[in-house]
Design a protein around this motif. Structure first.
Motif, mmCIF file in Angstrom:
data_model
loop_
_atom_site.group_PDB
_atom_site.id
_atom_site.type_symbol
_atom_site.label_atom_id
_atom_site.label_comp_id
_atom_site.label_asym_id
_atom_site.label_seq_id
_atom_site.Cartn_x
_atom_site.Cartn_y
_atom_site.Cartn_z
ATOM 1 N N GLU A 1 0.809 -1.211 0.000
ATOM 2 C CA GLU A 1 0.000 0.000 0.000
ATOM 3 C C GLU A 1 0.847 1.269 0.000
ATOM 4 O O GLU A 1 0.371 2.328 -0.406
ATOM 5 N N ASP A 2 2.082 1.178 0.474
ATOM 6 C CA ASP A 2 2.942 2.364 0.481
ATOM 7 C C ASP A 2 3.979 2.222 -0.629
ATOM 8 O O ASP A 2 4.787 1.288 -0.606
ATOM 9 N N PRO A 3 3.997 3.131 -1.595
ATOM 10 C CA PRO A 3 4.908 2.989 -2.737
ATOM 11 C C PRO A 3 6.384 2.913 -2.337
ATOM 12 O O PRO A 3 7.147 2.144 -2.936
ATOM 13 N N ASN A 4 6.789 3.705 -1.346
ATOM 14 C CA ASN A 4 8.199 3.696 -0.952
ATOM 15 C C ASN A 4 8.590 2.360 -0.335
ATOM 16 O O ASN A 4 9.624 1.771 -0.682
ATOM 17 N N LEU A 5 7.774 1.854 0.589
ATOM 18 C CA LEU A 5 8.064 0.555 1.196
ATOM 19 C C LEU A 5 8.006 -0.561 0.165
ATOM 20 O O LEU A 5 8.844 -1.471 0.164
ATOM 21 N N ALA A 6 7.008 -0.495 -0.698
ATOM 22 C CA ALA A 6 6.881 -1.526 -1.728
ATOM 23 C C ALA A 6 8.118 -1.565 -2.614
ATOM 24 O O ALA A 6 8.593 -2.643 -3.002
ATOM 25 N N SER A 7 8.668 -0.397 -2.927
ATOM 26 C CA SER A 7 9.884 -0.337 -3.742
ATOM 27 C C SER A 7 11.094 -0.862 -2.973
ATOM 28 O O SER A 7 11.895 -1.642 -3.507
ATOM 29 N N LEU A 8 11.230 -0.421 -1.712
ATOM 30 C CA LEU A 8 12.368 -0.875 -0.910
ATOM 31 C C LEU A 8 12.382 -2.390 -0.737
ATOM 32 O O LEU A 8 13.444 -3.022 -0.778
ATOM 33 N N LEU A 9 11.185 -2.962 -0.581
ATOM 34 C CA LEU A 9 11.088 -4.380 -0.221
ATOM 35 C C LEU A 9 10.600 -5.245 -1.381
ATOM 36 O O LEU A 9 10.072 -6.336 -1.164
ATOM 37 N N ASN A 10 10.827 -4.773 -2.597
ATOM 38 C CA ASN A 10 10.299 -5.531 -3.738
ATOM 39 C C ASN A 10 10.989 -6.879 -3.937
ATOM 40 O O ASN A 10 10.483 -7.754 -4.636
ATOM 41 N N ARG A 11 12.150 -7.074 -3.319
ATOM 42 C CA ARG A 11 12.837 -8.369 -3.424
ATOM 43 C C ARG A 11 12.920 -9.091 -2.083
ATOM 44 O O ARG A 11 13.644 -10.078 -1.936
ATOM 45 N N ALA A 12 12.178 -8.620 -1.112
ATOM 46 C CA ALA A 12 12.274 -9.176 0.239
ATOM 47 C C ALA A 12 11.796 -10.625 0.295
ATOM 48 O O ALA A 12 10.841 -11.013 -0.389
ATOM 49 N N GLU A 13 12.493 -11.425 1.122
ATOM 50 C CA GLU A 13 12.088 -12.799 1.404
ATOM 51 C C GLU A 13 11.647 -12.858 2.864
ATOM 52 O O GLU A 13 12.387 -12.430 3.755
ATOM 53 N N TYR A 14 10.479 -13.405 3.093
ATOM 54 C CA TYR A 14 9.965 -13.493 4.459
ATOM 55 C C TYR A 14 10.567 -14.722 5.137
ATOM 56 O O TYR A 14 10.394 -15.855 4.685
ATOM 57 N N LEU A 15 11.286 -14.469 6.241
ATOM 58 C CA LEU A 15 12.013 -15.524 6.939
ATOM 59 C C LEU A 15 11.198 -16.169 8.048
ATOM 60 O O LEU A 15 11.478 -17.300 8.455
ATOM 61 N N THR A 16 10.225 -15.467 8.582
ATOM 62 C CA THR A 16 9.380 -15.999 9.660
ATOM 63 C C THR A 16 7.922 -15.843 9.268
ATOM 64 O O THR A 16 7.567 -14.999 8.429
ATOM 65 N N GLU A 17 7.092 -16.655 9.859
ATOM 66 C CA GLU A 17 5.658 -16.481 9.690
ATOM 67 C C GLU A 17 5.233 -15.151 10.304
ATOM 68 O O GLU A 17 5.793 -14.720 11.319
ATOM 69 N N ALA A 18 4.286 -14.508 9.678
ATOM 70 C CA ALA A 18 3.769 -13.268 10.251
ATOM 71 C C ALA A 18 3.101 -13.562 11.595
ATOM 72 O O ALA A 18 2.434 -14.583 11.769
ATOM 73 N N ARG A 19 3.331 -12.678 12.550
ATOM 74 C CA ARG A 19 2.726 -12.793 13.877
ATOM 75 C C ARG A 19 1.914 -11.538 14.141
ATOM 76 O O ARG A 19 2.064 -10.522 13.460
ATOM 77 N N THR A 20 1.104 -11.602 15.177
ATOM 78 C CA THR A 20 0.284 -10.438 15.505
ATOM 79 C C THR A 20 0.107 -10.313 17.009
ATOM 80 O O THR A 20 0.114 -11.316 17.729
ATOM 81 N N ILE A 21 0.001 -9.075 17.476
ATOM 82 C CA ILE A 21 -0.379 -8.766 18.850
ATOM 83 C C ILE A 21 -1.496 -7.728 18.776
ATOM 84 O O ILE A 21 -1.386 -6.740 18.044
ATOM 85 N N THR A 22 -2.551 -7.962 19.518
ATOM 86 C CA THR A 22 -3.697 -7.049 19.528
ATOM 87 C C THR A 22 -3.967 -6.585 20.954
ATOM 88 O O THR A 22 -3.897 -7.390 21.894
ATOM 89 N N GLY A 23 -4.262 -5.303 21.104
ATOM 90 C CA GLY A 23 -4.614 -4.773 22.414
ATOM 91 C C GLY A 23 -3.470 -4.807 23.394
ATOM 92 O O GLY A 23 -3.634 -5.151 24.559
ATOM 93 N N TYR A 24 -2.272 -4.403 22.928
ATOM 94 C CA TYR A 24 -1.077 -4.495 23.768
ATOM 95 C C TYR A 24 -0.950 -3.341 24.760
ATOM 96 O O TYR A 24 -0.253 -3.459 25.757
ATOM 97 N N SER A 25 -1.578 -2.209 24.514
ATOM 98 C CA SER A 25 -1.494 -1.090 25.455
ATOM 99 C C SER A 25 -2.159 -1.486 26.764
ATOM 100 O O SER A 25 -3.244 -2.076 26.767
ATOM 101 N N ALA A 26 -1.507 -1.177 27.886
ATOM 102 C CA ALA A 26 -2.003 -1.637 29.178
ATOM 103 C C ALA A 26 -1.628 -0.649 30.268
ATOM 104 O O ALA A 26 -0.699 0.131 30.131
ATOM 105 N N ASP A 27 -2.362 -0.720 31.380
ATOM 106 C CA ASP A 27 -2.096 0.143 32.519
ATOM 107 C C ASP A 27 -2.486 -0.610 33.790
ATOM 108 O O ASP A 27 -3.148 -1.656 33.736
#
Length: 418
Positions: free
Chosen positions: A263-289
């Protein structure tokens, strides 16, 4: 009366991450018997990979700065001297060696698996006893000294007693859960999706000495991090509200991360040859008090107390600050000397956290983004902002620390007029 069937320690620390390792190392050097209980086996994956220069000062206080510097080449830690920002074709960079506050202006971007193990191993070498894959199930501070019920790697349960307990469990937030200390964060729920990549970025197109923070070209509260390491790999992540990060139906995480990078042209250009080494992970609702950082026989360190947001990489810096603040106070507590956890630990720690919080809130409101991308920056003010981005959120000599809210609101107003 002491129950001799229960193991006795001066300090029990929950978690062997940066705050737990540093606090335990400092206390062991002071001569105390310290046990660390860590639920995982190290090394283990973690995010929060872009350190801030202020963290090097805290590592120096703990006697660990040279250790990190010497280990940097071996573990692929990337030299870091600033932060770069990109939005809709506009690039801005902050050089952390040009800042208002006195202290280190450079640091590293680290793979946390190696970094955390390095600190934990150092604490162990100093004399700290670390038990991996040991999980705290219960905490009882009804007696004079707290007792923890622990389950080991075999599933057997045992008890330990400490004269004082430090919760450095990070997102596990052990004591806040067990003691019902949680309270809602002031930040909306956000989600991060991230992975490690072999980036294959052309060296002329990217400054590897800086973290790159990119704002989505159309949705200003969606942003990306790109954190390079010295071995040609990098950490890439996108952050937004969960409902924002689900385009075109509920696509799998790896495809979702690639979608947002595209979605971002600059990132897409920088990473156009990138190889993903790990599975994508996610964290949701990490802000805490929490309702309080201290209580009878315990204190909360780092993310176990409060976590803001990853946008300015403040997490490890706050964790290290909490460790260096608490260690001398616990030392005096154990010696029976006069001390005050609130005035010597909670209040000083919160001063910096509140400063970071002001800037994080203004980032998502869009006002601080207007400051970052302002076409006519005042150099003196820029140096003050650079100090905060470098982690010097406890330097009360900086007007943007001493009066964060008022000063930042005034600056945003000026930048939005221009």
């Amino acid at each position: 009366m002491i129950d001799l069937s229960i193991e006795q320690f001066d300090v029990v620390v929950i978690g062997a991450g940066p705050s737990g390792a540093v606090a335990s190392a400092m206390l062991a050097r002071m001569g105390w018997r310290v046990l660390v209980l860590e639920k995982d086996q190290f090394p283990r994956f973690s995010i929060g990979e872009s350190l801030l220069p202020q963290s090097m000062g805290f590592l120096a206080e703990a006697g660990l700065k040279e250790l990190v510097e010497e280990a940097a080449p071996k573990y692929g830690f990337q030299f870091k001297n600033g932060a770069a920002f990109h939005k809709a074709g506009v690039d801005v960079a902050f050089d952390f060696t040009k800042k208002f506050s006195v202290g280190p202006g450079t640091t590293f971007q680290v793979k946390r698996a190696a970094f955390d193990k390095l600190l934990a191993d150092s604490a162990s070498d100093i004399g700290v006893l670390i038990r991996y894959e040991h999980k705290v199930r219960r905490f009882d501070n009804a007696q004079a000294e707290p007792v923890l019920s622990v389950v080991d790697e075999s599933g057997d349960e045992y008890q330990v007693q400490g004269r004082f307990v430090l919760d450095a469990s990070g997102f596990g937030r052990v004591l806040p859960r067990l003691l019902e200390l949680e309270r809602p964060s002031g930040f909306p729920v956000r989600q991060s999706i991230f992975a490690h990549i072999q980036d294959h970025i052309n060296g002329q197109d990217f400054d590897r000495d800086k973290i790159l923070i990119t704002v989505h070209p159309e949705i200003r509260d969606i942003w990306y991090w790109l954190i390079p390491f010295s071995d040609g790999t990098a950490s890439i992540g996108v952050v937004g509200k969960p409902e924002q990060l689900v385009p075109n139906g509920d696509m799998p995480l790896p495809e979702r991360l690639r979608f947002w990078v595209s979605e971002d042209p600059n990132l897409a250009s920088l990473l156009n040859r990138a190889e993903y080494l790990t599975e994508a992970r996610t964290i949701t609702g990490y802000s805490a008090d929490v309702t309080s950082l201290v209580g009878k026989g315990y204190a909360l360190l780092g993310n176990a107390g409060e976590f803001l947001d990853p946008v300015f990489s403040s997490g490890v810096t706050i964790a290290l600050r909490s460790a260096t603040l608490i260690a001398p106070v616990v030392d005096r507590y154990l010696k029976g000397e006069k001390m005050d956890f609130d005035s010597e630990f909670s209040q000083p720690l919160k001063q910096g956290v509140e400063c970071f919080k002001t800037f994080v809130s203004a980032w998502y409101d869009g006002g601080f983004q207007d400051v970052i991308f302002s076409p006519q920056p005042n150099e003196k003010i820029r140096d003050m902002i650079s100090s905060i981005l470098a982690g010097y959120a406890w330097d009360a000599n900086n007007p943007f620390v001493a009066e964060s809210q008022r000063r930042l609101e005034a600056l945003i107003g000026l930048c939005q007029k221009n």
